[in-house]
Design an enzyme around this catalytic site. Structure first.
Site, short mmCIF file in Angstrom:
data_model
loop_
_atom_site.label_atom_id
_atom_site.label_comp_id
_atom_site.label_asym_id
_atom_site.label_seq_id
_atom_site.Cartn_x
_atom_site.Cartn_y
_atom_site.Cartn_z
N HIS A 42 99.00 51.13 73.69
CA HIS A 42 98.36 52.45 73.59
C HIS A 42 98.82 53.43 74.67
O HIS A 42 98.04 53.90 75.50
CB HIS A 42 96.84 52.34 73.57
CG HIS A 42 96.22 51.33 74.49
ND1 HIS A 42 96.61 51.14 75.79
CD2 HIS A 42 95.20 50.45 74.26
CE1 HIS A 42 95.86 50.20 76.33
NE2 HIS A 42 95.00 49.77 75.43
N ASP A 63 94.39 49.70 67.59
CA ASP A 63 93.41 49.46 68.66
C ASP A 63 92.00 49.56 68.09
O ASP A 63 91.11 50.18 68.68
CB ASP A 63 93.60 50.42 69.84
CG ASP A 63 92.79 50.00 71.07
OD1 ASP A 63 92.25 48.88 71.08
OD2 ASP A 63 92.71 50.81 72.02
N HIS A 66 90.60 44.46 67.78
CA HIS A 66 89.51 43.72 68.42
C HIS A 66 88.47 43.42 67.34
O HIS A 66 87.78 44.33 66.88
CB HIS A 66 88.86 44.54 69.53
CG HIS A 66 89.79 44.96 70.62
ND1 HIS A 66 89.87 44.32 71.83
CD2 HIS A 66 90.67 46.00 70.68
CE1 HIS A 66 90.77 44.92 72.60
NE2 HIS A 66 91.26 45.95 71.91
#
Length: 444
Positions: free
Chosen positions: A234, A305, A64
């Site tokens: 995840h 992540d 992200h």
């Protein structure tokens, strides 16, 4: 007559699909041109790699980078700079930005923002919504798109499709592999009262392993009904690993370094809300279940992540603190430390970080060291001992949960399409990132 190369990496130990051994790598026009003992060659630059291991370029398929709209946390330039400093050569970036990446204009804008501004190569996920479901079949085929992302449980941002009918409609609309945040939103809402003000140890109590398993079971049932491929992001519980083992024909699985490394309640007692992430870090039994999934081949890929928030946002009391952990720059050091500790082999790490993503997403000309492929390399010193620090991390967030952690194994070089981008902790080339190409969309 001597062959001509732009770059030769000489004397390193190449780790690849056909084994491990000392070889030279010749690079020409951004691609691997020769593998072997290159003694008679005309070359622009020779890099001595004796004592180093040369891995296929690491692909982090889950980051992200917050641009557009949330650039006080991170942007495409700073996030990609953090990636190459950690040995990562390509990233797939998530759609929960502001505005969200949910239409063709948003995709084109991100690709334009990333081109030769990002330091690594890149692709972007399209976020699924109830409003764009019918357009997803076209959106997933756009240049620079890695696939469709569905949030079945609420996390950072506004994207959410929690019901079976909504997810079924998404799956029917697409053809490529879609990726899922798999937590049962209905159970999360029911259990929200279990959050304890000021105590992040209650985070995995609220977002428990049952919520993850229930959602993954629903997802697999819908995938079978529609005949679609799904990738569960995840994964955090041994229960999901056991369930996914029986569904490998249609479902693939990702794990993260933080879920493999930390465990509750110790991580919350040590780091507080800096260990708060969705889905949560669970206890040691679940962590061992994830390692079992790696050992048994159930896990297909490793993603960081990387989900940065500012120190001010992370320092709020639970549950107001934002959920997310930085990780793209620390992925390789943390996992090399696990390799040195005997928890997985270097070959398995390569499979999880290069060959695996290439196989799952159909990446064109990346994921292995082979003539004709993009000359992407993660160069590591397996025996080098370093201490990770907040000061080393170049993410705009400015922190890592591994601050002060000593590791054995370190990224010393990042080569992307033949460009030596990072060497010995220094950026050595201007940003030249380009979009990743996919086999299913080569004609685009």
């Amino acid at each position: 007559m001597a062959d001509t190369y732009d770059l030769i990496l000489k004397g390193g130990t190449v780790v690849n699909h056909d084994g491990e051994g000392a070889r030279d790598l010749g690079i020409r026009d951004g691609r691997f041109a020769a593998i072997g003992r290159l003694t008679r060659a005309s070359v622009g630059e020779v890099v001595d790699c004796r004592g180093l291991h040369l891995l296929p370029g690491v692909i982090d398929s889950h980051v992200h980078f917050r641009e557009p709209g949330l650039t006080h946390k991170e942007d495409l330039e700073s996030g990609s700079r953090s990636a190459v400093m950690g040995g990562v050569t390509a990233v797939f970036e998530m759609p929960n930005t502001d505005p969200t990446t949910t239409d063709a204009a948003a995709v084109a804008d991100k690709v334009k923002r990333g081109h030769h501004r990002m330091h690594c190569d890149f692709a972007f996920y399209v976020g699924a919504t109830r409003d764009n479901t019918k357009e997803l079949g076209g959106l997933e085929m756009l240049p620079g798109v890695a696939g469709v992302k569905v949030f079945m449980g609420s996390s950072t941002g506004s994207l959410l499709i929690e019901d079976d009918d909504g997810v079924r409609a998404v799956l029917k609309a697409i053809r490529r592999r879609a990726v899922f945040h798999s937590e049962d939103e209905y159970r999360l809402r029911e259990r929200m009262k279990l959050r304890v003000e000021g105590d992040p140890r209650s985070h995995p109590v609220w977002r428990d392993a049952t919520a993850a398993l229930m959602c993954t079971q629903r997802l697999i049932a819908l995938a079978r009904q529609t005949g679609r491929r799904v990738h569960v992001l995840h994964v955090t519980s041994r229960d999901e690993i056991e369930f996914l083992a029986a569904n490998k024909d249609i479902a693939s699985a990702e794990v993260t370094p933080h879920h493999l490394t930390m465990a509750a309640p110790e991580c919350y007692e040590r780091h507080g809300t800096y260990a708060q992430i969705n889905p949560p870090i669970r206890d040691a039994a679940h962590r061992e279940g994830l390692w079992h999934g790696i050992a048994q081949g159930i896990v297909d890929s490793l993603g960081s992540d990387h989900s940065p928030h500012t120190i001010a946002e992370k320092s709020q009391a639970y549950p107001k603190a934002h959920s997310g952990i930085t990780g793209v720059q620390t992925l390789i050091p943390i996992m090399l430390d696990h390799v040195n500790a005997g928890r997985l082999s270097l070959f398995r790490l390569v499979d999880l970080t290069s060959a695996g993503p290439a196989r799952l997403f159909g990446i064109a000309a990346k994921g292995r060291i082979a003539v004709g492929y993009d000359a992407d390399l993660t160069v590591v010193d397996l025996k080098r001992r370093e201490t990770i620090s907040n000061g080393w991390v170049t993410s705009r967030a400015g922190w890592t949960p591994y601050d002060g952690v000593g590791v054995t194994g370190w990224p010393v070089g990042t080569v992307i399409r033949g460009h030596k981008v990072m060497w010995e902790g220094t950026l050595t080339a201007p940003a030249q990132g380009e979009r990743v190409r996919f086999l299913e969309t080569l004609a685009r």
